[in-house]
Design a protein around this motif. Structure first.
Motif, PDB file in Angstrom:
ATOM      1  N   VAL A   1      80.867 -45.797  39.951  1.00 21.29           N
ATOM      2  CA  VAL A   1      81.974 -45.980  40.902  1.00 21.29           C
ATOM      3  C   VAL A   1      82.882 -44.759  40.874  1.00 21.29           C
ATOM      4  O   VAL A   1      83.321 -44.258  41.913  1.00 21.29           O
ATOM      5  N   GLN A   2      83.177 -44.256  39.650  1.00 17.00           N
ATOM      6  CA  GLN A   2      84.024 -43.080  39.522  1.00 17.00           C
ATOM      7  C   GLN A   2      83.382 -41.866  40.171  1.00 17.00           C
ATOM      8  O   GLN A   2      84.041 -41.064  40.828  1.00 17.00           O
TER       9      GLN A   2
ATOM     10  N   ILE B   1      83.726 -42.162  43.858  1.00 14.09           N
ATOM     11  CA  ILE B   1      85.072 -41.833  44.305  1.00 14.09           C
ATOM     12  C   ILE B   1      85.261 -40.324  44.368  1.00 14.09           C
ATOM     13  O   ILE B   1      85.902 -39.796  45.283  1.00 14.09           O
ATOM     14  N   ASN B   2      84.685 -39.614  43.381  1.00 15.04           N
ATOM     15  CA  ASN B   2      84.835 -38.160  43.303  1.00 15.04           C
ATOM     16  C   ASN B   2      83.705 -37.412  43.993  1.00 15.04           C
ATOM     17  O   ASN B   2      83.543 -36.207  43.770  1.00 15.04           O
TER      18      ASN B   2
END
Length: 219
Positions: free
Chosen positions: A76-77, A80-81
């Motif tokens: 997920v991180q 996002i990035n």
């Protein structure tokens, strides 16, 4: 005390004469204790034969769940990035491309050697040695060492090293030795100039094949 003694005798009396009698005909207390014993034995056997392995499987499942949650958080991180990572990748690609432009191709090597020679002659230096060595092939580039020996005054030698550093292609001076003549007017510079070029497609393929052969030999 008398009541406890009578109770004890009553309980003790229920355990007398049980031999040879069917358990269903036993008095209440022996039958109850027997039932409790059977229940405890059944629970013990169930624990060792079934529940123990089930609990172990449950623990492993819980550990796997924790790992999956951590993996999910990481992904997920990353999602996002993602835009930032793509921009970084583009920047790295542009940087690598700019570095590759500073590496000549095999066809451009002769021109680069001529540039190094002209850098010395342009400063009025005299070449006593200019000897290209054996090409050393790396994973993605080739290295060409050149033994050079030039003589000239202090300022011209210094300007020559500066000109080498400012060439559009990458050239480095290594193992430098500067010796002054006895009269102090002339300096002699001994050095190994190293220049680099990128490999062509055939050379890259040959390097990859050689690397694959080495891995196969190790297995």
């Amino acid at each position: 005390m008398a009541d406890l003694k009578n109770l004890g005798e009553l309980v003790s009396a229920q355990f007398r004469g049980l031999n040879g009698r069917h358990p269903g005909q036993w008095p209440l207390i022996p039958r109850a204790l027997c039932g409790v014993g059977v229940l405890v034995a059944a629970i013990g056997l169930g624990w060792f034969l079934y529940w123990d392995s089930q609990l172990e499987t449950l623990n492993l499942g819980e550990q796997e769940e924790v790992k999956l949650k951590e993996s999910y958080k990481t992904k997920v991180q990353q999602a996002i990035n993602l835009d930032g990572l793509r921009k970084q990748k583009e920047q790295v690609g542009e940087y690598v491309a700019s570095l590759e432009k500073q590496l000549p191709s095999k066809a451009e090597m002769d021109a680069l050697l001529s540039d190094i020679n002209q850098a010395g002659l342009g400063r009025g230096l005299q070449f006593e040695l200019f000897r290209p060595g054996q090409v050393v092939v790396k994973d993605y580039y080739a290295e060409l060492p050149i033994d050079i020996k030039v003589t000239g005054n202090y300022h011209d030698v210094g300007a020559f090293t500066s000109d080498i550093a400012n060439l559009p292609r990458i050239v480095t001076l290594n193992n430098m030795s500067l010796v002054a003549a006895k009269d102090g007017g002339v300096l002699t510079l001994d050095a190994v100039a190293k220049t680099f070029r990128y490999l062509d497609k055939d050379e890259v393929s040959a390097q990859r094949k050689a690397a694959g052969d080495k891995k196969g030999a190790k297995k």
